[in-house]
Scaffold this motif. Structure first.
Motif, PDB file in Angstrom:
ATOM      1  N   LYS A 172       0.760  -1.679   0.023  1.00  0.00           N
ATOM      2  CA  LYS A 172      -0.228   0.054   0.061  1.00  0.00           C
ATOM      3  C   LYS A 172       0.691   1.487  -0.257  1.00  0.00           C
ATOM      4  O   LYS A 172       0.192   2.055  -1.098  1.00  0.00           O
ATOM      5  N   LYS A 173       1.942   1.130   0.263  1.00  0.00           N
ATOM      6  CA  LYS A 173       3.560   2.351   0.559  1.00  0.00           C
ATOM      7  C   LYS A 173       3.380   2.288  -0.724  1.00  0.00           C
ATOM      8  O   LYS A 173       4.445   3.613  -0.592  1.00  0.00           O
ATOM      9  N   THR A 174       4.070   1.060  -1.388  1.00  0.00           N
ATOM     10  CA  THR A 174       4.770   1.289  -2.760  1.00  0.00           C
ATOM     11  C   THR A 174       3.954   0.942  -3.673  1.00  0.00           C
ATOM     12  O   THR A 174       3.562  -0.442  -4.249  1.00  0.00           O
ATOM     13  N   GLU A 175       3.715   2.361  -5.206  1.00  0.00           N
ATOM     14  CA  GLU A 175       3.224   1.910  -5.775  1.00  0.00           C
ATOM     15  C   GLU A 175       3.454   0.809  -6.846  1.00  0.00           C
ATOM     16  O   GLU A 175       2.913   0.033  -7.097  1.00  0.00           O
ATOM     17  N   TRP A 176       4.761   0.941  -6.875  1.00  0.00           N
ATOM     18  CA  TRP A 176       5.255   0.334  -8.347  1.00  0.00           C
ATOM     19  C   TRP A 176       4.864  -1.486  -7.874  1.00  0.00           C
ATOM     20  O   TRP A 176       5.233  -1.796  -8.366  1.00  0.00           O
ATOM     21  N   GLN A 217       3.163  -2.791  -5.161  1.00  0.00           N
ATOM     22  CA  GLN A 217       1.412  -2.866  -5.946  1.00  0.00           C
ATOM     23  C   GLN A 217       1.529  -3.690  -6.767  1.00  0.00           C
ATOM     24  O   GLN A 217       0.868  -4.349  -7.365  1.00  0.00           O
ATOM     25  N   HIS A 218       1.778  -2.208  -8.103  1.00  0.00           N
ATOM     26  CA  HIS A 218       1.288  -2.731  -9.864  1.00  0.00           C
ATOM     27  C   HIS A 218       2.004  -3.977 -10.047  1.00  0.00           C
ATOM     28  O   HIS A 218       1.646  -4.407 -11.253  1.00  0.00           O
ATOM     29  N   PRO A 224      -1.530   1.323 -14.580  1.00  0.00           N
ATOM     30  CA  PRO A 224      -1.991   0.913 -13.430  1.00  0.00           C
ATOM     31  C   PRO A 224      -2.644  -0.228 -13.740  1.00  0.00           C
ATOM     32  O   PRO A 224      -3.982  -0.226 -14.114  1.00  0.00           O
TER      33      PRO A 224
END
Length: 168
Positions: free
Chosen positions: A56-60, A62-63, A87
């Motif tokens: 949840k804190k790290t978008e890359w 999560q993708h 995304p």
């Protein structure tokens, strides 16, 4: 352009990060996920709660996990270039594409994939780092900043501390 139904055809629609991670861990296990995704939250003392918090804190990251869910776990065909730029949760899945059974993955396949990516990366680096004259840019002599003198300019007048003298 796109209908609500096409957006809802995306398997990520209405699925929480915790749900998809739980499904994948139950099917593949932490070791396979760590081998394919190469995320420390899957390698070192993995847990659903800690992994969800990191993702949840790290978008890359999560993708990366969501793409893995779509194209490995749900076995959907690869998205076209335009959709792949979005995304994973925003991608349109055509109505005729239905999720399939999860792909069979192994640690041996993960290692082969890792080696293939490393080789491609090395080749890309070696092509990109050549100058027109064929020499590596790392061997280029660095330009002097303008307005500064070097030892070669006038050795007798060179004082490396000239700019740091206190004004008394």
């Amino acid at each position: 352009m796109y209908t609500q139904e096409e957006y809802e055809n995306n398997p990520l629609h209405g699925t929480s990060l915790e749900q998809l991670l739980t499904e994948m861990v139950e099917h593949y296990g932490w070791e396979i996920l760590a081998a394919y995704l190469n995320l420390n939250c899957f390698k070192n003392n993995p847990s659903i709660k800690a992994s969800v918090k990191f993702l949840k804190k790290t978008e890359w990251a999560q993708h990366k996990v969501e793409s893995f869910y779509l194209y490995q776990y749900k076995n959907l065909p690869r998205a076209d270039d335009a959709m792949y730029e979005l995304p994973p949760r925003d991608r349109i899945v055509p109505l005729h594409q239905k999720p399939g059974d999860p792909k069979e993955l192994s640690l041996e396949d993960a290692e082969r994939l890792r080696l293939k990516k490393a080789k491609a990366s090395r080749e890309r680096d070696s092509r990109g780092k050549q100058r027109a004259d064929g020499k590596s840019p790392y061997r280029q002599q660095r330009e002097k900043p303008s307005g500064r003198r070097s030892k070669e300019d006038s050795p007798a007048d060179f004082n490396p501390y000239a700019n740091f003298k206190s004004k008394e």
